[in-house]
Design a protein around this motif. Structure first.
Motif, PDB file in Angstrom:
ATOM      1  N   ALA A  35       0.820  -1.216   0.000  1.00  0.00           N
ATOM      2  CA  ALA A  35       0.000   0.000   0.000  1.00  0.00           C
ATOM      3  C   ALA A  35       0.856   1.269   0.000  1.00  0.00           C
ATOM      4  N   GLY A  36       2.164   1.116  -0.126  1.00  0.00           N
ATOM      5  CA  GLY A  36       3.054   2.278  -0.139  1.00  0.00           C
ATOM      6  C   GLY A  36       2.948   3.094   1.142  1.00  0.00           C
ATOM      7  N   HIS A  37       2.692   2.422   2.277  1.00  0.00           N
ATOM      8  CA  HIS A  37       2.615   3.070   3.601  1.00  0.00           C
ATOM      9  C   HIS A  37       1.490   4.098   3.704  1.00  0.00           C
ATOM     10  N   ASP A  38       0.497   3.988   2.827  1.00  0.00           N
ATOM     11  CA  ASP A  38      -0.646   4.913   2.858  1.00  0.00           C
ATOM     12  C   ASP A  38      -1.758   4.242   3.673  1.00  0.00           C
ATOM     13  N   THR A  39      -2.138   4.867   4.797  1.00  0.00           N
ATOM     14  CA  THR A  39      -3.095   4.193   5.702  1.00  0.00           C
ATOM     15  C   THR A  39      -4.467   3.957   5.048  1.00  0.00           C
ATOM     16  N   LYS A  40      -4.858   4.862   4.161  1.00  0.00           N
ATOM     17  CA  LYS A  40      -6.159   4.671   3.480  1.00  0.00           C
ATOM     18  C   LYS A  40      -6.120   3.410   2.619  1.00  0.00           C
ATOM     19  N   LYS A  41      -4.979   3.221   1.946  1.00  0.00           N
ATOM     20  CA  LYS A  41      -4.842   2.030   1.088  1.00  0.00           C
ATOM     21  C   LYS A  41      -4.709   0.765   1.940  1.00  0.00           C
ATOM     22  N   ILE A  42      -4.059   0.880   3.104  1.00  0.00           N
ATOM     23  CA  ILE A  42      -3.949  -0.285   4.001  1.00  0.00           C
ATOM     24  C   ILE A  42      -5.357  -0.691   4.446  1.00  0.00           C
ATOM     25  N   ALA A  43      -6.166   0.326   4.814  1.00  0.00           N
ATOM     26  CA  ALA A  43      -7.541   0.053   5.259  1.00  0.00           C
ATOM     27  C   ALA A  43      -8.334  -0.618   4.137  1.00  0.00           C
ATOM     28  N   ALA A  44      -8.183  -0.107   2.923  1.00  0.00           N
ATOM     29  CA  ALA A  44      -8.927  -0.663   1.784  1.00  0.00           C
ATOM     30  C   ALA A  44      -8.523  -2.120   1.556  1.00  0.00           C
ATOM     31  N   LYS A  45      -7.228  -2.412   1.692  1.00  0.00           N
ATOM     32  CA  LYS A  45      -6.734  -3.775   1.467  1.00  0.00           C
ATOM     33  C   LYS A  45      -7.314  -4.731   2.525  1.00  0.00           C
ATOM     34  N   ILE A  46      -7.344  -4.258   3.769  1.00  0.00           N
ATOM     35  CA  ILE A  46      -7.872  -5.110   4.845  1.00  0.00           C
ATOM     36  C   ILE A  46      -9.359  -5.407   4.601  1.00  0.00           C
ATOM     37  N   LEU A  47     -10.098  -4.368   4.196  1.00  0.00           N
ATOM     38  CA  LEU A  47     -11.529  -4.574   3.912  1.00  0.00           C
ATOM     39  C   LEU A  47     -11.713  -5.531   2.735  1.00  0.00           C
ATOM     40  N   GLU A  48     -10.848  -5.409   1.752  1.00  0.00           N
ATOM     41  CA  GLU A  48     -10.925  -6.289   0.565  1.00  0.00           C
ATOM     42  C   GLU A  48     -10.676  -7.756   0.981  1.00  0.00           C
ATOM     43  N   ILE A  49      -9.643  -7.968   1.789  1.00  0.00           N
ATOM     44  CA  ILE A  49      -9.310  -9.346   2.201  1.00  0.00           C
ATOM     45  C   ILE A  49     -10.467  -9.955   2.992  1.00  0.00           C
ATOM     46  N   VAL A  50     -10.970  -9.200   3.971  1.00  0.00           N
ATOM     47  CA  VAL A  50     -12.039  -9.742   4.823  1.00  0.00           C
ATOM     48  C   VAL A  50     -13.319  -9.942   3.997  1.00  0.00           C
ATOM     49  N   GLY A  51     -13.551  -9.027   3.055  1.00  0.00           N
ATOM     50  CA  GLY A  51     -14.718  -9.159   2.167  1.00  0.00           C
ATOM     51  C   GLY A  51     -14.637 -10.430   1.334  1.00  0.00           C
ATOM     52  N   GLU A  52     -13.458 -10.737   0.829  1.00  0.00           N
ATOM     53  CA  GLU A  52     -13.295 -11.906  -0.035  1.00  0.00           C
ATOM     54  C   GLU A  52     -13.254 -13.218   0.732  1.00  0.00           C
ATOM     55  N   ARG A  53     -12.575 -13.205   1.901  1.00  0.00           N
ATOM     56  CA  ARG A  53     -12.301 -14.471   2.605  1.00  0.00           C
ATOM     57  C   ARG A  53     -13.190 -14.729   3.815  1.00  0.00           C
ATOM     58  N   GLY A  54     -13.823 -13.669   4.335  1.00  0.00           N
ATOM     59  CA  GLY A  54     -14.621 -13.833   5.561  1.00  0.00           C
ATOM     60  C   GLY A  54     -13.727 -13.903   6.784  1.00  0.00           C
ATOM     61  N   LYS A  55     -12.437 -13.652   6.612  1.00  0.00           N
ATOM     62  CA  LYS A  55     -11.457 -13.691   7.709  1.00  0.00           C
ATOM     63  C   LYS A  55     -10.261 -12.841   7.298  1.00  0.00           C
ATOM     64  N   MET A  56      -9.490 -12.400   8.315  1.00  0.00           N
ATOM     65  CA  MET A  56      -8.332 -11.551   8.001  1.00  0.00           C
ATOM     66  C   MET A  56      -7.100 -12.422   7.814  1.00  0.00           C
ATOM     67  N   GLN A  57      -7.041 -13.052   6.634  1.00  0.00           N
ATOM     68  CA  GLN A  57      -5.884 -13.894   6.314  1.00  0.00           C
ATOM     69  C   GLN A  57      -5.180 -13.316   5.097  1.00  0.00           C
ATOM     70  N   ASN A  58      -3.966 -12.859   5.306  1.00  0.00           N
ATOM     71  CA  ASN A  58      -3.205 -12.262   4.216  1.00  0.00           C
ATOM     72  C   ASN A  58      -2.957 -13.317   3.128  1.00  0.00           C
ATOM     73  N   PRO A  59      -3.413 -13.059   1.878  1.00  0.00           N
ATOM     74  CA  PRO A  59      -3.249 -14.082   0.832  1.00  0.00           C
ATOM     75  C   PRO A  59      -1.799 -14.323   0.455  1.00  0.00           C
ATOM     76  N   VAL A  60      -0.919 -13.361   0.737  1.00  0.00           N
ATOM     77  CA  VAL A  60       0.503 -13.538   0.386  1.00  0.00           C
ATOM     78  C   VAL A  60       1.236 -14.306   1.479  1.00  0.00           C
ATOM     79  N   THR A  61       1.081 -13.878   2.735  1.00  0.00           N
ATOM     80  CA  THR A  61       1.832 -14.537   3.822  1.00  0.00           C
ATOM     81  C   THR A  61       1.065 -15.711   4.429  1.00  0.00           C
ATOM     82  N   GLY A  62      -0.252 -15.735   4.215  1.00  0.00           N
ATOM     83  CA  GLY A  62      -1.084 -16.820   4.782  1.00  0.00           C
ATOM     84  C   GLY A  62      -1.363 -16.622   6.258  1.00  0.00           C
ATOM     85  N   SER A  63      -0.753 -15.591   6.870  1.00  0.00           N
ATOM     86  CA  SER A  63      -0.877 -15.444   8.326  1.00  0.00           C
ATOM     87  C   SER A  63      -2.003 -14.495   8.718  1.00  0.00           C
ATOM     88  N   GLY A  64      -2.299 -14.438  10.020  1.00  0.00           N
ATOM     89  CA  GLY A  64      -3.446 -13.665  10.499  1.00  0.00           C
ATOM     90  C   GLY A  64      -3.082 -12.650  11.563  1.00  0.00           C
TER      91      GLY A  64
END
Ligand code: NAP
Length: 344
Positions: A57-86
């Motif tokens: 997200a280039g250290h931009d908090t708005k983009k970090i927030a958007a990414k987190i919402l996208e992940i949870v929206g897609e997966r139903g859980k906060m699991q990073n698709p790249v690292t697999g961790s939570g």
């Protein structure tokens, strides 16, 4: 209706898998009779996951927030698709399914930290309130579900939430140390000045007693001085855990030329397996807490040098792990103040 105690009833894709490796789980907040509903205040995103999202997200908090919402929206859980961790969350108990009532030590209104990963926890985020990149924390309005098998810790009232969370994050390590280390043992701890490393040094020093020896391996003079000043090791050595021959020589020199009974790997980088194995005597134990450990490198490496050692994978959970860990912060003024300086 009762669900599976491991949460498989919520797996949407792929069917038949457990919630942690699943790509998508249901985050419908109507609970089953053996689930617990949590009103979530904050997510403590796993350090590897947060760093990856932050960089993307280039250290931009708005983009970090958007990414987190996208992940949870897609997966139903906060699991990073790249690292697999939570990570973990803190929240307040909102509702307890009727099958669990009276069977658990929780009541509505209790404040808890979940000790099962966010990578398997059904989560719904209504709003992201704040992001604190320094401590990988995301404050939210939202709900989460704990399965019947899910573990948690009631947040203690005698220390700050942030301090308790920092320690609970690595709770498995000192608790396993407490179980493995016996009076008179010699113990080598790699990554000794890190969060789990310091906890393990303290616990090992307590367990080995006056006849044992605890040696901490660190990367620089500053960390060495810190450990010696804290008094949680008998000696500290400087070497890179990625250079096994150097580690072998310096670590044996710090133990009167003798091999160690136990090593504990708390390093956060790859290629440190042999540094944990080589200094250990036949019949000794190597405990890999580090997530960067490779099973293949450890197994083939030990075989390659003819070492008959017991190797333990650092299960994040062992019975009583939360209590053992919080107890260290209560009984050791120096560990507590060091943690306060580093993690608050
Ligand atoms: P941490 O506080 O970042 O500590 C890691 C330590 O490793 C640091 O002190 C670092 O030294 C040291 N280090 C890095 N490269 C090194 C090298 N080449 N040689 C010697 N030391 C080196 O991390 P933590 O929170 O304690 O976590 C440690 C590991 O445990 C991570 O891999 C984490 O993913 C894992 N973990 C496992 C579980 C589990 O359930 N098994 C749970 C939580 C965490 P500097 O201070 O000089 O950088």
């Amino acid at each position: 209706m009762k669900g599976c105690k491991y949460g498989t009833h919520r797996v949407i894709e792929p069917k038949g898998s457990l919630p942690q490796p699943a790509l998508k789980i249901s985050n419908d907040m109507n609970i089953f009779s053996n689930e617990i509903l949590i009103d979530v205040q904050a997510l403590n995103v796993d350090s590897a996951s947060f760093t990856q999202i932050e960089e993307e997200a280039g250290h931009d908090t708005k983009k970090i927030a958007a990414k987190i919402l996208e992940i949870v929206g897609e997966r139903g859980k906060m699991q990073n698709p790249v690292t697999g961790s939570g990570g973990m969350l803190i929240g307040t108990i909102e509702k307890i399914g009727e099958d669990l009532e009276g069977k658990i030590d929780l009541k509505v209104g209790d404040k808890i930290a979940t000790l099962v990963s966010l990578s398997l926890t059904p989560l719904q985020i209504d709003e992201i309130i704040d992001i604190k990149p320094d401590i990988d924390r995301v404050e939210i309005k939202g709900k989460a579900i704990l399965f019947e098998s899910g573990i948690y810790a009631k947040l203690p009232t005698d220390m700050s939430e942030t301090l308790a969370l920092a320690a609970l994050d690595v709770a498995g390590a000192p608790a396993q140390t407490a179980k493995l280390v016996k009076p008179g043992d010699s113990v080598l701890i790699l990554g000794a000045a890190g969060k789990s490393g310091m906890m393990c040094c303290y616990e090992a020093k307590k367990r080995v007693g006056p006849t044992g020896r605890v040696v901490g391996l660190v990367r620089n003079e500053k960390s060495k001085a810190k450990l010696l000043e804290m008094g949680i090791v008998d000696d500290a050595i400087i070497a890179s855990a990625q250079l096994p021959v150097e580690v072998l020589e310096t670590s044996l020199a710090a133990n009167n030329g003798n091999e160690y009974d136990i090593s504990i790997n708390c390093v956060n980088v790859e290629n440190t397996e042999m540094s944990s194995i080589l200094p250990i005597r036949n019949g000794g134990t190597v405990y890999f807490f580090s997530m960067a450990t490779s099973f293949t490198k450890a197994a083939l490496g030990a075989e390659g040098v003819g070492k008959d050692v017991d190797m333990i994978i650092g299960n994040g959970y062992t019975k009583g792990h939360a209590e053992i860990t919080l107890q260290i912060l209560r009984e050791s003024e120096i560990v507590r103040t060091t943690f306060e300086k580093m993690y608050l």
